[in-house]
Scaffold this active site. Structure first.
Site, short mmCIF file in Angstrom:
data_model
loop_
_atom_site.label_atom_id
_atom_site.label_comp_id
_atom_site.label_asym_id
_atom_site.label_seq_id
_atom_site.Cartn_x
_atom_site.Cartn_y
_atom_site.Cartn_z
N LEU A 7 0.87 -1.17 0.00
CA LEU A 7 0.00 0.00 0.00
C LEU A 7 0.91 1.22 0.00
O LEU A 7 1.97 1.22 0.62
CB LEU A 7 -0.91 0.03 1.24
CG LEU A 7 -1.91 -1.12 1.39
CD1 LEU A 7 -2.71 -0.94 2.68
CD2 LEU A 7 -2.85 -1.20 0.20
N ASP A 8 0.49 2.27 -0.69
CA ASP A 8 1.26 3.50 -0.68
C ASP A 8 1.40 4.03 0.74
O ASP A 8 0.56 3.75 1.62
CB ASP A 8 0.59 4.57 -1.54
CG ASP A 8 0.54 4.19 -3.01
OD1 ASP A 8 1.37 3.36 -3.44
OD2 ASP A 8 -0.34 4.70 -3.72
N LYS A 9 2.42 4.83 0.97
CA LYS A 9 2.69 5.37 2.30
C LYS A 9 1.45 5.99 2.94
O LYS A 9 1.14 5.72 4.11
CB LYS A 9 3.81 6.40 2.21
CG LYS A 9 4.09 7.14 3.51
CD LYS A 9 5.16 8.21 3.32
CE LYS A 9 5.37 9.01 4.60
NZ LYS A 9 6.38 10.07 4.44
N THR A 64 -1.73 5.60 2.11
CA THR A 64 -2.95 4.79 2.03
C THR A 64 -3.03 3.92 3.27
O THR A 64 -2.06 3.27 3.63
CB THR A 64 -2.94 3.92 0.76
OG1 THR A 64 -2.90 4.75 -0.38
CG2 THR A 64 -4.18 3.04 0.70
N ARG A 115 -5.31 5.63 -7.94
CA ARG A 115 -5.00 7.05 -8.03
C ARG A 115 -4.85 7.47 -9.49
O ARG A 115 -5.36 8.52 -9.90
CB ARG A 115 -3.71 7.34 -7.25
CG ARG A 115 -3.81 6.98 -5.78
CD ARG A 115 -2.44 6.96 -5.10
NE ARG A 115 -1.83 8.29 -5.06
CZ ARG A 115 -0.58 8.49 -4.67
NH1 ARG A 115 0.19 7.46 -4.32
NH2 ARG A 115 -0.09 9.73 -4.64
#
Length: 342
Positions: A164-166, A168, A267
Site C-alpha cells: 500500500l502506498d505510504k 494509504t 490514483r
C-alpha cells in the site's frame, strides 16, 4: 500495544551528530588512512578514495565526503573535485550506506487482524512506508516485520507480497513462511485475491458504476508519477459511486475493486477519468473535508489461506480522518464499512 519505533517517518539524522557511531548490533565503522604518493598527485579526491576503497561505489564514497567522513591533513574535506597533492595524509571513515542498513529489525506496534504460523493480516496506518526505498531507509513495515518474527529474515522482502502506498491506510497481508509467500504471490497473479478500497474523489462520475481498463506505466514527464500510457501494464479498476455532494467542490464517495495491482493504480485511473483523489497532490487532488493525505483506504480483503486454503475475509474500518470526511459526503450516520459494496 507496546510503543516501538515511530512508524510514520524515518528517524531523523542529526547533521551535527556522529553518524559513524555503531548502533546496537552494528560493527564499528572501518577507518582507512594513507599518505598520497606521486601516483595520486593531481588526482581528484573522489578518484583517490576509490583507490583506497575499491569495493565501494564512487557514489557512496562521494556521499561519505558530503557527510564529513573524509579528512585531508586532519581537516574535514567535502569537495569531490579537490585535487590531491603528494605527501598529504588522507583519512577515510567507511560508514555503511543507508541502504545497507535498511534491513534491520525495528520494533514497532502492528495492528494485527489475523496471525498464524503462515499468514499475517494487518491494518496499515497512513504514514507507514511498506518497504525501504530512497528517503525511507528505516522505520518501514519491513523493519517492523523483521522484529516481529524471526522467520522474516529468511523470506524475500520479509514476506511482503503486495504494498500500500505510504499515505494509504488499510488491510494488507504478509506471508510468514516461504510456502505461504509462494502461494500468496501465485494467488495474486491468478487474481484470486479480492481487494476493495474506499476513496473520496473530486467531482461526480457520469455513471454510478463503471470500469477503467487502461494500461499503466511510468509517467515520461514526471518520473515520480505513474500514468496511463501506451505500452504500459494492463490494469483494470471497477468503480461504484455510493454518494456525492453538489457544488463547485463536489466530492464522491467511491468503492473501488482492483483486478490488477499496478503501482498507484486507483490514483492513476481516477485522475485519468478526471476525478483525482481528495488531497492527492501528486495526481492533482486538493485538500478538502479535513483530509490532508490522499483519501484512499483498503477496506476489504478476501483470500484463500495460503496453506489450508480455507476462505478468509477481512473488513477494516478507516481511520478517524477518513471516517470524518466520508460522513460529510454520505451523511452523519453512514459508516464506510457498512456502505461498501460486496
Amino acid at each position: 500495544m507496546q510503543e516501538g519505533a515511530d512508524y510514520r517517518e524515518p528517524s531523523p539524522v542529526d547533521p551535527d551528530g556522529d553518524e559513524s557511531g555503531a548502533g546496537p548490533g552494528e560493527p564499528a565503522a572501518e577507518v582507512r588512512s594513507a599518505a598520497a604518493g606521486t601516483a595520486w598527485h593531481g588526482e581528484r579526491l573522489d578518484k583517490v578514495l576509490v583507490a583506497m576503497a575499491p569495493e565501494f561505489s564512487r557514489s557512496h564514497l562521494q556521499h561519505l565526503l558530503e557527510r564529513g567522513h573524509v579528512q585531508v591533513d586532519g581537516v574535514t574535506a567535502s569537495v569531490a573535485a579537490r585535487r590531491v597533492r603528494a605527501g598529504q595524509q588522507l583519512r577515510l571513515e567507511l560508514v555503511p550506506s543507508d541502504e545497507s542498513r535498511a534491513y534491520r529489525p525495528q520494533a514497532m506496534a502492528l495492528d494485527i487482524l489475523f496471525e498464524d504460523e503462515h499468514l499475517l493480516v494487518l491494518n496499515k496506518p497512513a504514514g507507514l512506508v511498506v518497504h525501504p526505498a530512497p528517503g525511507n531507509w528505516s522505520g518501514t513495515l519491513l523493519n517492523g516485520l523483521l522484529a516481529h518474527h524471526a522467520g522474516a529474515t529468511a523470506l524475500p522482502r520479509a514476506g511482503i507480497v503486495h504494498r500500500l502506498d505510504k499515505d494509504t491506510s488499510g488491510v494488507m497481508m504478509v506471508g510468514k513462511t516461504l510456502p505461504a509467500v509462494t502461494a500468496l504471490v501465485r494467488d495474486i497473479a491468478a487474481r484470486d485475491v479480492h481487494r476493495r478500497y474506499l476513496a473520496l474523489a473530486h467531482g461526480v462520475p457520469a455513471a454510478d458504476r463503471f470500469s477503467v481498463e487502461a494500461p499503466i506505466g511510468r509517467d515520461p514527464a514526471v518520473r515520480v508519477r505513474m500514468a496511463v500510457v501506451a505500452g504500459g501494464k494492463p490494469a483494470r479498476t471497477d468503480v461504484a459511486c455510493l454518494a456525492s455532494t453538489a457544488g463547485r467542490d463536489a466530492v464522491s464517495a467511491l468503492s473501488c475493486t482492483l483486478h490488477t495491482g499496478r503501482t498507484h493504480q486507483i490514483r492513476v485511473h481516477l485522475a485519468w477519468k478526471g476525478h483525482p483523489l481528495v488531497a492527492d497532490a501528486l495526481y492533482g487532488g486538493r485538500p478538502l473535508l479535513g483530509m490532508l493525505r490522499q483519501a484512499l483506504h483498503a477496506t476489504e480483503l478476501k483470500l484463500a489461506h495460503p496453506i489450508s486454503r480455507a476462505a478468509l475475509a477481512f473488513d477494516c474500518a478507516p481511520p478517524a480522518d477518513f471516517q470524518a470526511a466520508w460522513q460529510q459526503v454520505c451523511g452523519g450516520g453512514a459508516q464506510p464499512a457498512a456502505q461498501g459494496l460486496h
